[in-house]
Design a protein around this motif. Structure first.
Motif, PDB file in Angstrom:
ATOM      1  N   GLN A  87       0.850  -1.187   0.000  1.00  0.00           N
ATOM      2  CA  GLN A  87       0.000   0.000   0.000  1.00  0.00           C
ATOM      3  C   GLN A  87       0.890   1.242   0.000  1.00  0.00           C
ATOM      4  O   GLN A  87       1.689   1.440   0.893  1.00  0.00           O
ATOM      5  CB  GLN A  87      -0.907   0.010   1.237  1.00  0.00           C
ATOM      6  N   VAL A  88       0.722   2.072  -1.028  1.00  0.00           N
ATOM      7  CA  VAL A  88       1.513   3.298  -1.134  1.00  0.00           C
ATOM      8  C   VAL A  88       0.884   4.364  -0.249  1.00  0.00           C
ATOM      9  O   VAL A  88      -0.332   4.568  -0.253  1.00  0.00           O
ATOM     10  CB  VAL A  88       1.563   3.781  -2.592  1.00  0.00           C
ATOM     11  N   GLN A  89       1.721   5.032   0.515  1.00  0.00           N
ATOM     12  CA  GLN A  89       1.255   6.151   1.334  1.00  0.00           C
ATOM     13  C   GLN A  89       1.939   7.420   0.862  1.00  0.00           C
ATOM     14  O   GLN A  89       3.150   7.422   0.600  1.00  0.00           O
ATOM     15  CB  GLN A  89       1.561   5.895   2.809  1.00  0.00           C
ATOM     16  N   LEU A  90       1.156   8.480   0.758  1.00  0.00           N
ATOM     17  CA  LEU A  90       1.660   9.763   0.288  1.00  0.00           C
ATOM     18  C   LEU A  90       1.398  10.816   1.359  1.00  0.00           C
ATOM     19  O   LEU A  90       0.279  10.918   1.869  1.00  0.00           O
ATOM     20  CB  LEU A  90       0.957  10.166  -1.010  1.00  0.00           C
ATOM     21  N   VAL A  91       2.418  11.580   1.672  1.00  0.00           N
ATOM     22  CA  VAL A  91       2.283  12.619   2.692  1.00  0.00           C
ATOM     23  C   VAL A  91       2.746  13.941   2.109  1.00  0.00           C
ATOM     24  O   VAL A  91       3.920  14.081   1.740  1.00  0.00           O
ATOM     25  CB  VAL A  91       3.103  12.278   3.950  1.00  0.00           C
ATOM     26  N   GLU A  92       1.815  14.900   2.009  1.00  0.00           N
ATOM     27  CA  GLU A  92       2.135  16.225   1.489  1.00  0.00           C
ATOM     28  C   GLU A  92       2.541  17.153   2.621  1.00  0.00           C
ATOM     29  O   GLU A  92       2.107  16.992   3.767  1.00  0.00           O
ATOM     30  CB  GLU A  92       0.938  16.852   0.763  1.00  0.00           C
ATOM     31  N   SER A  93       3.337  18.138   2.275  1.00  0.00           N
ATOM     32  CA  SER A  93       3.702  19.186   3.216  1.00  0.00           C
ATOM     33  C   SER A  93       4.066  20.439   2.427  1.00  0.00           C
ATOM     34  O   SER A  93       4.267  20.370   1.214  1.00  0.00           O
ATOM     35  CB  SER A  93       4.874  18.752   4.093  1.00  0.00           C
ATOM     36  N   GLY A  94       4.130  21.572   3.137  1.00  0.00           N
ATOM     37  CA  GLY A  94       4.584  22.801   2.507  1.00  0.00           C
ATOM     38  C   GLY A  94       3.504  23.813   2.205  1.00  0.00           C
ATOM     39  O   GLY A  94       3.799  24.908   1.741  1.00  0.00           O
ATOM     40  N   GLY A  95       2.258  23.472   2.468  1.00  0.00           N
ATOM     41  CA  GLY A  95       1.196  24.441   2.227  1.00  0.00           C
ATOM     42  C   GLY A  95       1.234  25.574   3.245  1.00  0.00           C
ATOM     43  O   GLY A  95       1.991  25.536   4.216  1.00  0.00           O
ATOM     44  N   GLY A  96       0.413  26.586   3.010  1.00  0.00           N
ATOM     45  CA  GLY A  96       0.359  27.695   3.936  1.00  0.00           C
ATOM     46  C   GLY A  96      -0.298  28.911   3.330  1.00  0.00           C
ATOM     47  O   GLY A  96      -0.964  28.821   2.294  1.00  0.00           O
ATOM     48  N   LEU A  97      -0.107  30.044   3.990  1.00  0.00           N
ATOM     49  CA  LEU A  97      -0.675  31.318   3.560  1.00  0.00           C
ATOM     50  C   LEU A  97       0.426  32.175   2.960  1.00  0.00           C
ATOM     51  O   LEU A  97       1.496  32.330   3.563  1.00  0.00           O
ATOM     52  CB  LEU A  97      -1.311  32.030   4.754  1.00  0.00           C
ATOM     53  N   VAL A  98       0.180  32.717   1.785  1.00  0.00           N
ATOM     54  CA  VAL A  98       1.167  33.552   1.115  1.00  0.00           C
ATOM     55  C   VAL A  98       0.449  34.685   0.397  1.00  0.00           C
ATOM     56  O   VAL A  98      -0.709  34.543  -0.001  1.00  0.00           O
ATOM     57  CB  VAL A  98       2.005  32.696   0.135  1.00  0.00           C
ATOM     58  N   GLN A  99       1.122  35.796   0.231  1.00  0.00           N
ATOM     59  CA  GLN A  99       0.541  36.918  -0.509  1.00  0.00           C
ATOM     60  C   GLN A  99       0.646  36.666  -2.010  1.00  0.00           C
ATOM     61  O   GLN A  99       1.538  35.932  -2.472  1.00  0.00           O
ATOM     62  CB  GLN A  99       1.259  38.216  -0.152  1.00  0.00           C
ATOM     63  N   SER A 129       1.151   2.582 -16.302  1.00  0.00           N
ATOM     64  CA  SER A 129       0.544   3.277 -17.425  1.00  0.00           C
ATOM     65  C   SER A 129      -0.865   2.752 -17.626  1.00  0.00           C
ATOM     66  O   SER A 129      -1.076   1.547 -17.715  1.00  0.00           O
ATOM     67  CB  SER A 129       1.393   3.044 -18.675  1.00  0.00           C
ATOM     68  N   GLY A 130      -1.839   3.628 -17.664  1.00  0.00           N
ATOM     69  CA  GLY A 130      -3.224   3.218 -17.853  1.00  0.00           C
ATOM     70  C   GLY A 130      -3.964   2.887 -16.573  1.00  0.00           C
ATOM     71  O   GLY A 130      -5.176   2.649 -16.594  1.00  0.00           O
ATOM     72  N   SER A 131      -3.279   2.855 -15.435  1.00  0.00           N
ATOM     73  CA  SER A 131      -3.940   2.489 -14.170  1.00  0.00           C
ATOM     74  C   SER A 131      -4.700   3.657 -13.579  1.00  0.00           C
ATOM     75  O   SER A 131      -5.567   3.482 -12.726  1.00  0.00           O
ATOM     76  CB  SER A 131      -2.913   1.989 -13.153  1.00  0.00           C
ATOM     77  N   GLY A 132      -4.350   4.863 -14.000  1.00  0.00           N
ATOM     78  CA  GLY A 132      -4.918   6.023 -13.341  1.00  0.00           C
ATOM     79  C   GLY A 132      -4.236   6.280 -12.014  1.00  0.00           C
ATOM     80  O   GLY A 132      -3.338   5.529 -11.594  1.00  0.00           O
ATOM     81  N   TYR A 133      -4.679   7.323 -11.354  1.00  0.00           N
ATOM     82  CA  TYR A 133      -4.097   7.653 -10.055  1.00  0.00           C
ATOM     83  C   TYR A 133      -4.820   6.847  -8.974  1.00  0.00           C
ATOM     84  O   TYR A 133      -5.974   7.118  -8.658  1.00  0.00           O
ATOM     85  CB  TYR A 133      -4.205   9.162  -9.813  1.00  0.00           C
ATOM     86  N   ASN A 134      -4.106   5.875  -8.424  1.00  0.00           N
ATOM     87  CA  ASN A 134      -4.711   4.958  -7.465  1.00  0.00           C
ATOM     88  C   ASN A 134      -4.528   5.383  -6.018  1.00  0.00           C
ATOM     89  O   ASN A 134      -5.294   4.961  -5.151  1.00  0.00           O
ATOM     90  CB  ASN A 134      -4.113   3.562  -7.624  1.00  0.00           C
ATOM     91  N   TYR A 135      -3.486   6.152  -5.755  1.00  0.00           N
ATOM     92  CA  TYR A 135      -3.163   6.521  -4.376  1.00  0.00           C
ATOM     93  C   TYR A 135      -3.138   8.037  -4.244  1.00  0.00           C
ATOM     94  O   TYR A 135      -2.624   8.733  -5.122  1.00  0.00           O
ATOM     95  CB  TYR A 135      -1.809   5.930  -3.972  1.00  0.00           C
ATOM     96  N   TRP A 136      -3.686   8.517  -3.122  1.00  0.00           N
ATOM     97  CA  TRP A 136      -3.806   9.957  -2.903  1.00  0.00           C
ATOM     98  C   TRP A 136      -3.318  10.320  -1.513  1.00  0.00           C
ATOM     99  O   TRP A 136      -3.484   9.556  -0.558  1.00  0.00           O
ATOM    100  CB  TRP A 136      -5.265  10.380  -3.043  1.00  0.00           C
ATOM    101  N   GLY A 137      -2.731  11.508  -1.401  1.00  0.00           N
ATOM    102  CA  GLY A 137      -2.367  12.036  -0.107  1.00  0.00           C
ATOM    103  C   GLY A 137      -3.565  12.676   0.572  1.00  0.00           C
ATOM    104  O   GLY A 137      -4.667  12.723   0.017  1.00  0.00           O
ATOM    105  N   GLN A 138      -3.332  13.211   1.760  1.00  0.00           N
ATOM    106  CA  GLN A 138      -4.423  13.784   2.554  1.00  0.00           C
ATOM    107  C   GLN A 138      -4.718  15.231   2.166  1.00  0.00           C
ATOM    108  O   GLN A 138      -5.748  15.773   2.558  1.00  0.00           O
ATOM    109  CB  GLN A 138      -4.084  13.710   4.054  1.00  0.00           C
ATOM    110  N   GLY A 139      -3.806  15.839   1.417  1.00  0.00           N
ATOM    111  CA  GLY A 139      -4.006  17.216   0.972  1.00  0.00           C
ATOM    112  C   GLY A 139      -3.350  18.230   1.890  1.00  0.00           C
ATOM    113  O   GLY A 139      -3.175  18.003   3.091  1.00  0.00           O
ATOM    114  N   THR A 140      -2.964  19.342   1.292  1.00  0.00           N
ATOM    115  CA  THR A 140      -2.386  20.448   2.047  1.00  0.00           C
ATOM    116  C   THR A 140      -2.991  21.748   1.537  1.00  0.00           C
ATOM    117  O   THR A 140      -3.129  21.950   0.333  1.00  0.00           O
ATOM    118  CB  THR A 140      -0.847  20.452   1.955  1.00  0.00           C
TER     119      THR A 140
END
Length: 119
Positions: free
Chosen positions: A1-13, A102-113
Protein backbone atom coordinates in the motif's frame (compact mmCIF):
# COMPACT_ATOMS: atom_id res chain seq x y z
CA UNK A 1 0.00 0.00 0.00
CA UNK A 2 1.51 3.30 -1.13
CA UNK A 3 1.26 6.15 1.33
CA UNK A 4 1.66 9.76 0.29
CA UNK A 5 2.28 12.62 2.69
CA UNK A 6 2.13 16.23 1.49
CA UNK A 7 3.70 19.19 3.22
CA UNK A 8 4.58 22.80 2.51
CA UNK A 9 1.20 24.44 2.23
CA UNK A 10 0.36 27.70 3.94
CA UNK A 11 -0.67 31.32 3.56
CA UNK A 12 1.17 33.55 1.12
CA UNK A 13 0.54 36.92 -0.51
CA UNK A 14 -0.19 37.20 -4.20
CA UNK A 15 3.03 37.13 -6.18
CA UNK A 16 4.75 34.97 -3.59
CA UNK A 17 6.05 31.42 -3.75
CA UNK A 18 5.56 28.11 -1.99
CA UNK A 19 7.07 24.68 -2.46
CA UNK A 20 4.98 21.61 -1.81
CA UNK A 21 6.52 18.22 -1.09
CA UNK A 22 5.03 14.76 -1.41
CA UNK A 23 6.88 11.85 0.19
CA UNK A 24 5.92 8.37 -0.94
CA UNK A 25 6.41 5.20 1.09
CA UNK A 26 5.33 1.59 0.90
CA UNK A 27 6.26 1.03 -2.72
CA UNK A 28 7.62 -2.32 -3.66
CA UNK A 29 8.23 -1.31 -7.26
CA UNK A 30 8.73 1.84 -9.26
CA UNK A 31 5.82 4.12 -10.03
CA UNK A 32 4.69 5.21 -13.48
CA UNK A 33 3.86 8.81 -12.62
CA UNK A 34 3.08 11.19 -9.82
CA UNK A 35 0.90 14.22 -10.05
CA UNK A 36 -0.52 17.21 -8.25
CA UNK A 37 -4.18 18.11 -8.21
CA UNK A 38 -6.15 20.80 -6.43
CA UNK A 39 -9.68 21.29 -5.26
CA UNK A 40 -11.77 24.21 -4.14
CA UNK A 41 -14.91 23.55 -2.06
CA UNK A 42 -17.89 23.03 -4.32
CA UNK A 43 -15.76 22.34 -7.40
CA UNK A 44 -14.29 19.24 -8.94
CA UNK A 45 -10.71 18.28 -8.32
CA UNK A 46 -8.53 19.57 -11.16
CA UNK A 47 -5.24 18.48 -12.60
CA UNK A 48 -2.25 20.71 -11.93
CA UNK A 49 0.93 18.89 -12.99
CA UNK A 50 2.37 15.44 -13.62
CA UNK A 51 5.84 13.95 -13.81
CA UNK A 52 6.71 10.56 -15.27
CA UNK A 53 9.01 8.69 -12.93
CA UNK A 54 11.06 7.24 -15.76
CA UNK A 55 12.42 9.87 -18.08
CA UNK A 56 11.10 12.80 -16.08
CA UNK A 57 8.66 14.14 -18.68
CA UNK A 58 6.41 16.80 -17.21
CA UNK A 59 2.92 18.06 -18.01
CA UNK A 60 1.05 21.09 -16.73
CA UNK A 61 -2.40 22.60 -16.72
CA UNK A 62 -2.55 25.74 -18.84
CA UNK A 63 -3.49 27.77 -15.77
CA UNK A 64 -0.15 27.08 -14.07
CA UNK A 65 2.20 26.72 -17.03
CA UNK A 66 5.21 28.99 -16.64
CA UNK A 67 4.56 29.55 -12.93
CA UNK A 68 4.66 26.05 -11.39
CA UNK A 69 7.40 23.45 -11.71
CA UNK A 70 7.08 19.79 -10.79
CA UNK A 71 10.24 17.82 -10.00
CA UNK A 72 11.26 14.59 -8.33
CA UNK A 73 14.00 13.17 -6.15
CA UNK A 74 14.27 9.49 -6.96
CA UNK A 75 16.49 8.70 -3.99
CA UNK A 76 14.00 10.23 -1.56
CA UNK A 77 10.87 9.00 -3.35
CA UNK A 78 9.65 12.57 -3.18
CA UNK A 79 7.93 14.85 -5.66
CA UNK A 80 7.91 18.62 -5.38
CA UNK A 81 5.72 21.40 -6.73
CA UNK A 82 7.43 24.77 -6.85
CA UNK A 83 4.76 27.45 -7.14
CA UNK A 84 5.82 30.96 -8.13
CA UNK A 85 3.86 34.12 -8.94
CA UNK A 86 0.95 32.79 -6.95
CA UNK A 87 -2.51 34.23 -7.55
CA UNK A 88 -5.60 34.27 -5.33
CA UNK A 89 -7.23 31.82 -7.74
CA UNK A 90 -4.52 29.28 -6.87
CA UNK A 91 -6.09 28.98 -3.43
CA UNK A 92 -7.13 25.36 -2.93
CA UNK A 93 -6.34 22.11 -1.18
CA UNK A 94 -3.49 20.51 -3.09
CA UNK A 95 -3.23 16.73 -3.34
CA UNK A 96 -0.46 14.55 -4.65
CA UNK A 97 -1.27 11.27 -6.30
CA UNK A 98 0.52 8.18 -7.55
CA UNK A 99 -0.16 6.21 -10.72
CA UNK A 100 1.49 2.80 -10.39
CA UNK A 101 1.26 1.76 -14.03
CA UNK A 102 0.54 3.28 -17.42
CA UNK A 103 -3.22 3.22 -17.85
CA UNK A 104 -3.94 2.49 -14.17
CA UNK A 105 -4.92 6.02 -13.34
CA UNK A 106 -4.10 7.65 -10.05
CA UNK A 107 -4.71 4.96 -7.47
CA UNK A 108 -3.16 6.52 -4.38
CA UNK A 109 -3.81 9.96 -2.90
CA UNK A 110 -2.37 12.04 -0.11
CA UNK A 111 -4.42 13.78 2.55
CA UNK A 112 -4.01 17.22 0.97
CA UNK A 113 -2.39 20.45 2.05
CA UNK A 114 -4.07 23.86 2.09
CA UNK A 115 -2.64 26.68 0.01
CA UNK A 116 -4.15 30.11 0.55
CA UNK A 117 -3.09 33.11 -1.53
CA UNK A 118 -4.21 36.49 -0.25
CA UNK A 119 -4.73 39.47 -2.54
Amino acid sequence: QVQLVESGGGLVQAGGSLRLSCAASGRTAGSYAMGWFRQVPGKEREFVAEIRWSGGNTYYADSVKGRFTISRDNAKNTVYLQMNSLKPEDTAVYYCADAPHSGSGYNYWGQGTQVTVSS
